[in-house]
Design a protein around this motif. Structure first.
Motif, PDB file in Angstrom:
ATOM      1  N   GLU A  37      15.164  -0.324   1.760  1.00 51.09           N
ATOM      2  CA  GLU A  37      15.010   0.450   0.534  1.00 51.09           C
ATOM      3  C   GLU A  37      14.674   1.878   0.921  1.00 51.09           C
ATOM      4  OE1 GLU A  37      12.959  -1.223  -3.013  1.00 51.09           O
ATOM      5  OE2 GLU A  37      12.267  -2.702  -1.542  1.00 51.09           O
ATOM      6  N   CYS A  38      15.298   2.819   0.230  1.00 46.56           N
ATOM      7  CA  CYS A  38      15.036   4.242   0.470  1.00 46.56           C
ATOM      8  C   CYS A  38      14.376   4.839  -0.761  1.00 46.56           C
ATOM      9  CB  CYS A  38      16.355   4.961   0.713  1.00 46.56           C
ATOM     10  SG  CYS A  38      16.607   5.423   2.381  1.00 46.56           S
ATOM     11  N   HIS A  39      13.343   5.609  -0.548  1.00 44.95           N
ATOM     12  CA  HIS A  39      12.648   6.301  -1.630  1.00 44.95           C
ATOM     13  C   HIS A  39      12.601   7.780  -1.252  1.00 44.95           C
ATOM     14  CE1 HIS A  39      11.297   2.313  -2.918  1.00 44.95           C
ATOM     15  NE2 HIS A  39      10.988   2.104  -1.651  1.00 44.95           N
ATOM     16  N   THR A  40      13.026   8.647  -2.162  1.00 48.90           N
ATOM     17  CA  THR A  40      13.047  10.081  -1.909  1.00 48.90           C
ATOM     18  C   THR A  40      11.987  10.773  -2.759  1.00 48.90           C
ATOM     19  OG1 THR A  40      15.412   9.968  -1.438  1.00 48.90           O
ATOM     20  CG2 THR A  40      14.507  12.146  -1.889  1.00 48.90           C
ATOM     21  N   PHE A  41      11.204  11.617  -2.120  1.00 48.84           N
ATOM     22  CA  PHE A  41      10.120  12.328  -2.800  1.00 48.84           C
ATOM     23  C   PHE A  41      10.269  13.820  -2.569  1.00 48.84           C
ATOM     24  CE2 PHE A  41       8.628   8.220  -1.257  1.00 48.84           C
ATOM     25  CZ  PHE A  41       8.312   7.606  -2.455  1.00 48.84           C
ATOM     26  N   LEU A  42       9.847  14.611  -3.539  1.00 45.32           N
ATOM     27  CA  LEU A  42       9.937  16.059  -3.431  1.00 45.32           C
ATOM     28  C   LEU A  42       8.613  16.700  -3.032  1.00 45.32           C
ATOM     29  CD1 LEU A  42      12.217  16.758  -6.508  1.00 45.32           C
ATOM     30  CD2 LEU A  42      12.863  16.511  -4.110  1.00 45.32           C
ATOM     31  N   SER A  43       7.550  15.877  -2.950  1.00 47.36           N
ATOM     32  CA  SER A  43       6.245  16.416  -2.560  1.00 47.36           C
ATOM     33  C   SER A  43       5.387  15.311  -1.956  1.00 47.36           C
ATOM     34  CB  SER A  43       5.530  17.013  -3.777  1.00 47.36           C
ATOM     35  OG  SER A  43       5.194  15.995  -4.693  1.00 47.36           O
ATOM     36  N   ARG A  44       4.375  15.708  -1.217  1.00 49.17           N
ATOM     37  CA  ARG A  44       3.432  14.737  -0.644  1.00 49.17           C
ATOM     38  C   ARG A  44       2.624  14.027  -1.733  1.00 49.17           C
ATOM     39  NH1 ARG A  44       4.567  17.898   3.440  1.00 49.17           N
ATOM     40  NH2 ARG A  44       4.563  17.061   5.537  1.00 49.17           N
ATOM     41  N   PRO A  45       2.172  14.750  -2.782  1.00 47.19           N
ATOM     42  CA  PRO A  45       1.461  14.033  -3.852  1.00 47.19           C
ATOM     43  C   PRO A  45       2.326  12.947  -4.505  1.00 47.19           C
ATOM     44  CG  PRO A  45       1.005  16.362  -4.024  1.00 47.19           C
ATOM     45  CD  PRO A  45       2.073  16.208  -2.974  1.00 47.19           C
ATOM     46  N   GLU A  46       3.619  13.197  -4.633  1.00 50.99           N
ATOM     47  CA  GLU A  46       4.517  12.179  -5.191  1.00 50.99           C
ATOM     48  C   GLU A  46       4.603  10.970  -4.256  1.00 50.99           C
ATOM     49  OE1 GLU A  46       9.077  11.857  -6.966  1.00 50.99           O
ATOM     50  OE2 GLU A  46       8.498  13.636  -5.833  1.00 50.99           O
ATOM     51  N   LEU A  47       4.676  11.225  -2.948  1.00 50.29           N
ATOM     52  CA  LEU A  47       4.685  10.150  -1.950  1.00 50.29           C
ATOM     53  C   LEU A  47       3.404   9.331  -2.042  1.00 50.29           C
ATOM     54  CD1 LEU A  47       5.685   8.715   0.698  1.00 50.29           C
ATOM     55  CD2 LEU A  47       4.509  10.558   1.939  1.00 50.29           C
ATOM     56  N   MET A  48       2.261   9.998  -2.125  1.00 50.16           N
ATOM     57  CA  MET A  48       0.981   9.292  -2.172  1.00 50.16           C
ATOM     58  C   MET A  48       0.818   8.517  -3.479  1.00 50.16           C
ATOM     59  SD  MET A  48      -0.076   9.682   0.793  1.00 50.16           S
ATOM     60  CE  MET A  48      -1.580   8.747   0.568  1.00 50.16           C
ATOM     61  N   HIS A  49       1.352   9.034  -4.571  1.00 49.97           N
ATOM     62  CA  HIS A  49       1.311   8.307  -5.843  1.00 49.97           C
ATOM     63  C   HIS A  49       2.112   7.006  -5.716  1.00 49.97           C
ATOM     64  CE1 HIS A  49       1.153   7.625 -10.149  1.00 49.97           C
ATOM     65  NE2 HIS A  49       2.456   7.407 -10.111  1.00 49.97           N
ATOM     66  N   TRP A  50       3.300   7.092  -5.136  1.00 48.19           N
ATOM     67  CA  TRP A  50       4.120   5.905  -4.913  1.00 48.19           C
ATOM     68  C   TRP A  50       3.371   4.912  -4.013  1.00 48.19           C
ATOM     69  CZ3 TRP A  50       6.022   4.323  -0.079  1.00 48.19           C
ATOM     70  CH2 TRP A  50       6.847   3.201  -0.103  1.00 48.19           C
ATOM     71  N   ALA A  51       2.785   5.418  -2.934  1.00 49.42           N
ATOM     72  CA  ALA A  51       2.082   4.542  -1.987  1.00 49.42           C
ATOM     73  C   ALA A  51       0.911   3.843  -2.660  1.00 49.42           C
ATOM     74  CB  ALA A  51       1.605   5.353  -0.787  1.00 49.42           C
ATOM     75  N   GLY A  52       0.186   4.568  -3.508  1.00 54.03           N
ATOM     76  CA  GLY A  52      -0.945   3.962  -4.216  1.00 54.03           C
ATOM     77  C   GLY A  52      -0.507   2.830  -5.131  1.00 54.03           C
ATOM     78  N   ASN A  53       0.670   2.960  -5.731  1.00 58.07           N
ATOM     79  CA  ASN A  53       1.191   1.900  -6.592  1.00 58.07           C
ATOM     80  C   ASN A  53       1.859   0.788  -5.797  1.00 58.07           C
ATOM     81  OD1 ASN A  53       0.424   3.110  -9.032  1.00 58.07           O
ATOM     82  ND2 ASN A  53       2.250   4.384  -9.043  1.00 58.07           N
ATOM     83  N   HIS A  54       2.424   1.125  -4.657  1.00 57.58           N
ATOM     84  CA  HIS A  54       3.191   0.159  -3.851  1.00 57.58           C
ATOM     85  C   HIS A  54       2.285  -0.716  -2.979  1.00 57.58           C
ATOM     86  CE1 HIS A  54       6.869  -1.295  -2.014  1.00 57.58           C
ATOM     87  NE2 HIS A  54       6.338  -1.100  -0.824  1.00 57.58           N
ATOM     88  N   PHE A  55       1.299  -0.109  -2.370  1.00 58.37           N
ATOM     89  CA  PHE A  55       0.384  -0.834  -1.483  1.00 58.37           C
ATOM     90  C   PHE A  55      -0.917  -1.105  -2.237  1.00 58.37           C
ATOM     91  CE2 PHE A  55       3.090   1.660   1.418  1.00 58.37           C
ATOM     92  CZ  PHE A  55       3.647   0.619   2.139  1.00 58.37           C
TER      93      PHE A  55
END
Length: 77
Positions: A37-55
């Motif tokens: 699975e590939c996830h594309t983010f435009l910022s680090r806060p967006e990446l961390m938001h995804w990680a907080g919901n994913h993990f």
């Protein structure tokens, strides 16, 4: 220039790599259940938001250190 970061790797079928392409961050998650699975983010806060919901912490009962290591590796990207 592409900067690759290995976030975790349990074996050759279960891993998460994060690539930084300028302002774009691409997380490639490979699992034996779902494939790649590939996830594309435009910022680090967006990446961390995804990680907080994913993990989610409830999925890491008894393995809290593993979760903290994953989240720290993501913060270091």
């Amino acid at each position: 220039m592409i900067k690759k970061n290995l976030i975790y790797k349990t074996d050759k079928y279960n891993m998460l790599n994060v690539e930084v392409h300028g302002k774009t961050i691409i997380a490639r998650e490979i699992s034996d259940q779902w494939g790649e699975e590939c996830h594309t983010f435009l910022s680090r806060p967006e990446l961390m938001h995804w990680a907080g919901n994913h993990f989610k912490p409830e999925n890491f009962k008894g393995r809290e250190e593993e979760l903290e290591t994953i989240m720290q590796n993501l913060r270091d990207v």
